[in-house]
Design an enzyme around this catalytic site. Sequence first.
Site, mmCIF file in Angstrom:
data_model
loop_
_atom_site.group_PDB
_atom_site.id
_atom_site.type_symbol
_atom_site.label_atom_id
_atom_site.label_comp_id
_atom_site.label_asym_id
_atom_site.label_seq_id
_atom_site.Cartn_x
_atom_site.Cartn_y
_atom_site.Cartn_z
ATOM 1 N N LYS A 12 -2.442 -2.252 16.673
ATOM 2 C CA LYS A 12 -3.023 -1.078 15.829
ATOM 3 C C LYS A 12 -3.899 -0.323 16.708
ATOM 4 O O LYS A 12 -3.934 1.188 16.835
ATOM 5 C CB LYS A 12 -3.689 -1.386 14.504
ATOM 6 N N TYR A 55 -2.125 -8.591 16.110
ATOM 7 C CA TYR A 55 -2.017 -7.621 15.354
ATOM 8 C C TYR A 55 -3.071 -6.548 15.584
ATOM 9 O O TYR A 55 -2.523 -5.155 15.414
ATOM 10 C CB TYR A 55 -2.241 -8.251 13.920
ATOM 11 N N ILE A 60 1.055 -1.155 -0.003
ATOM 12 C CA ILE A 60 -0.223 0.105 -0.057
ATOM 13 C C ILE A 60 0.868 1.221 0.168
ATOM 14 O O ILE A 60 0.576 2.303 -0.587
ATOM 15 C CB ILE A 60 -0.917 -0.118 1.289
#
Length: 331
Positions: free
Chosen positions: A145, A141, A12
């Site tokens: 975040k 994960y 990305i």
Amino acid sequence: MSVLVTGGAGYIGSHTVAELVSHGEQVVVVDNLTTGHREAVLDGVPFYDCDIRESEQMRKIIRQHEVDSVIHFAANSLVGESVQNPLKYYENNVGATTRLLSVMVETGVKRIVFSSTAAVYGEPERMPIDERDRKTPTNPYGETKLAIEKMMDWSYEAYGLQSVRLRYFNAAGAHPDLPIGEDHNPETHLIPIILQTALGQREQVSIFGSDYPTEDGTCVRDYIHVMDLASAHRLAVERLRSGQVTAESYNLGNGNGFSVQTVIEVARKVTEIAIPAEKADRRAGDPAVLVASSNEAKRALNWNPQFDDLETMVATAWKWHKSHPAGYAGN
Ligand code: UDP
């Protein structure tokens, strides 16, 4: 005035760099190339093979390039690996971002766009998922975040650090014109796996679960084109520069769900190859349906996804995989 992109050699990140450059932005990329690819960064864009924990080097880069905004992608991002090795995720995601924010505060850079994830929601309470919905991540994960988003909330209160956090659903596709695309090792994502099977690199696609409470029994996900993610990041920088931002989070998806079975069928149509697939066990931790409400991103960022049909996503990914069957390694 330039935009620092951490993790700009990743999937990305590299598409966002291309998007920024095509809109006349000065860009500088920092990536430690653990998972990124040097070849994914456009020629002419200043590139530093540097870990974001190297604070002294980061301070120099920020000053030398007169960085006014940061887009922060550099992170580990495999759900399964995060369950096996949570401390790696706390160290590389939370720890490294703490260092990055400290350097930003020291050097007076007050704007950051952060690569967040739908994994912050965990098992959703309703569909489509709205930014205010419950956030109970089901893996390290997502936890890391979410912890970073909270760190950014407090950093706004304490230091006036403004942040836009973008929670992606399922990134897909590749740049329609430039030779950049998705290249993970190992590959775990559905669309590249389907297309590697079309190329004969895998025998078949395993469909993880066919007894979910969905129309055809397979998992439903909200796929969003990587160029649409890239444009959202560019618009988030614009919004930060307008000075209206405190600490904000937005979902990025299409609001349309497609089942694993549908994605395979679309890929068979696009590639004109009878891609073999077989039913397999469920993958641990997969919710049945994940679909975003992205109305807030559209409103606040003036974001208008351009590549929102699944065929276009698969077709651009196919163009990349066909021309780069070994990914960047074949360059
Ligand atoms: N999936 C699958 N076979 C594969 C890889 C993925 O059936 O070989 C399914 C997976 O269970 C999920 C969907 O495809 O329902 C998208 O998975 P991916 O890993 O691409 O993204 P995620 O939703 O985990 O972010």
